[in-house]
Structures are given as C-alpha cells and as structure tokens.
Design a protein around this motif. Sequence first.
Motif, PDB file in Angstrom:
ATOM      1  N   ARG A   1     -30.264  68.291  23.911  1.00  0.00           N
ATOM      2  CA  ARG A   1     -29.591  67.349  22.766  1.00  0.00           C
ATOM      3  C   ARG A   1     -28.693  66.568  24.266  1.00  0.00           C
ATOM      4  NH1 ARG A   1     -27.398  68.441  18.445  1.00  0.00           N
ATOM      5  NH2 ARG A   1     -28.932  69.253  17.068  1.00  0.00           N
TER       6      ARG A   1
ATOM      7  N   ARG B   1     -23.606  67.188  20.200  1.00  0.00           N
ATOM      8  CA  ARG B   1     -23.009  67.291  18.275  1.00  0.00           C
ATOM      9  C   ARG B   1     -23.265  66.103  17.335  1.00  0.00           C
ATOM     10  NH1 ARG B   1     -26.097  72.205  19.154  1.00  0.00           N
ATOM     11  NH2 ARG B   1     -25.549  72.636  21.402  1.00  0.00           N
TER      12      ARG B   1
ATOM     13  N   THR C   1     -28.574  64.013  17.255  1.00  0.00           N
ATOM     14  CA  THR C   1     -29.118  64.664  16.318  1.00  0.00           C
ATOM     15  C   THR C   1     -30.434  63.725  15.719  1.00  0.00           C
ATOM     16  OG1 THR C   1     -26.813  65.938  15.614  1.00  0.00           O
ATOM     17  CG2 THR C   1     -29.021  65.948  14.358  1.00  0.00           C
TER      18      THR C   1
END
Length: 226
Positions: free
Chosen positions: A39, A90, A95
């Motif tokens: 990420r 996040r 994502t």
Amino acid sequence: MKKLVIAIDGPAASGKSTTARLTAERLGYLFIDTGAMYRAVTLRVLEEKLDPGDERLIGRLAEEMQLTFEHSRDEFKVKVNGRDVTRAIRSPAVTKTVSRVSAIKSVREIMVRHQRKIARDGGVVIEGRDIGTVVLPEADLKIYLVADVKERARRRARELQGGGIEVPVDTLKDELEERDLRDASRVNSPLRKAPDAIELDTSRLTVEQQVDYVVQKAREILRSRT
Ligand code: DC
C-alpha cells in the motif's frame, strides 16, 4: 526458547490483520502487516501520478523510497521517507490500485527482502498473501484464513462506518471479488494456500474464537519443542 514465526495468509478482509495483531499481543510477538508495504508503494505511485502499469518506473520508485516500519505488539506504523503514512495507505484510491502495483515482480522482490529481514529472529506474526508459500516457507505455523465474501464485505462496511465512511455492502463485495481475482491470478506469488497451512473459515467465528484457535496452535507447537 526460540520464538515462532507465524504466517497468516488469505483473501482481502478475511480477518488477517485483526487475527495477526491480537495473536501477536497474546504471545508477546511482533505484528507485521505486509499489505501495508504494498500500500505504501501504491500511495507513492498515486502521488507521483505514475501509470500503475509502468513496471520499470515503479520498480525504481520502490527501490529508491525509504520505507521504515515501527512495529510493536499492537500497531504497524509505516513511514515513507520519514513521513507517517499509516492512515493515508488505507484510502479507497490506494485500495483500488494496490493489486496492480503488488503484481510487479521487482516491487515484490524488494518488499520480500524487507519482510524476511524483519522476521529473521522469529517472534513474529506476519500476515499477507504469499507469506506461507514464498516469503517464509519455513514458518513454524501457517494459517490460511477464509470467509464467505458477503460476510467479508459486511465486516469491511462496518470497519469503514467506524471511520465515518458509508459504502454499500454490495459495492464492497464487488471490489473484494475483483481484488481477490487479481491477487490470485497474478503470475508472481499469487494468493494461494500453502499445502501445509491450516485453513480456518472465519465466516461464523468471533474474533476471539479466531485468535484463540491460532494461539492454541502456537502453544501446542511450543510445548512440543520443550
Ligand atoms: O491485506 P491488504 O488488503 O492490506 O493488502 C493490500 C494488497 O497488497 C492486496 O490486494 C494484495 C497485496 N499483497 C500482496 O500482494 N502480498 C502480500 N504479502 C500482502 C499484500
């Protein structure tokens, strides 16, 4: 006594992070979230407005960025070039793109290097997609978590709601299915259960039951070695 390496793999939102974090807390081990590493690279790809398909440029970016992790029993903090990105990674945009970035071979090689280094001395609960198959095939305990996709979507919706974000369960279900398909069908280190992993279906389990199960398995192994 030598501390164990516990690998927890499985599809998106199957409960890996929660299970790994709480298991680490109970055993006094470190919690390592490898998805957070992919990420972090993805965040930089988006910030630099790179094409997620540009393997050469992204490989270079991953090699040059300074990734640091502060992992304690209950938190896995990620810093990129000294900047705390624990929350930023996040975001829905990250994502959505992370599966493409994490499919790049050179990115995986760099992240796997980080992961093996952190796990070197044992005493870790490390979660991801390829931990038991590729990163640490010699792990002492391998758990493969699965859960019904509708249930996973409900859990993710509740999690997002907690942060004040409302997303319909069906939208999340579609997104999870798409990401799982990408993660499982990529050429490099696809999401797959290791032959010696224990499969645990968490669809009808509480978090406490999941954690109890893993901790009990770990204690059995520790007892058998004394
Ligand atoms: O667990 P997560 O949702 O934070 O993971 C984000 C993405 O990173 C996931 O879609 C696939 C990738 N990933 C991976 O390829 N290998 C890992 N060991 C961990 C995550």
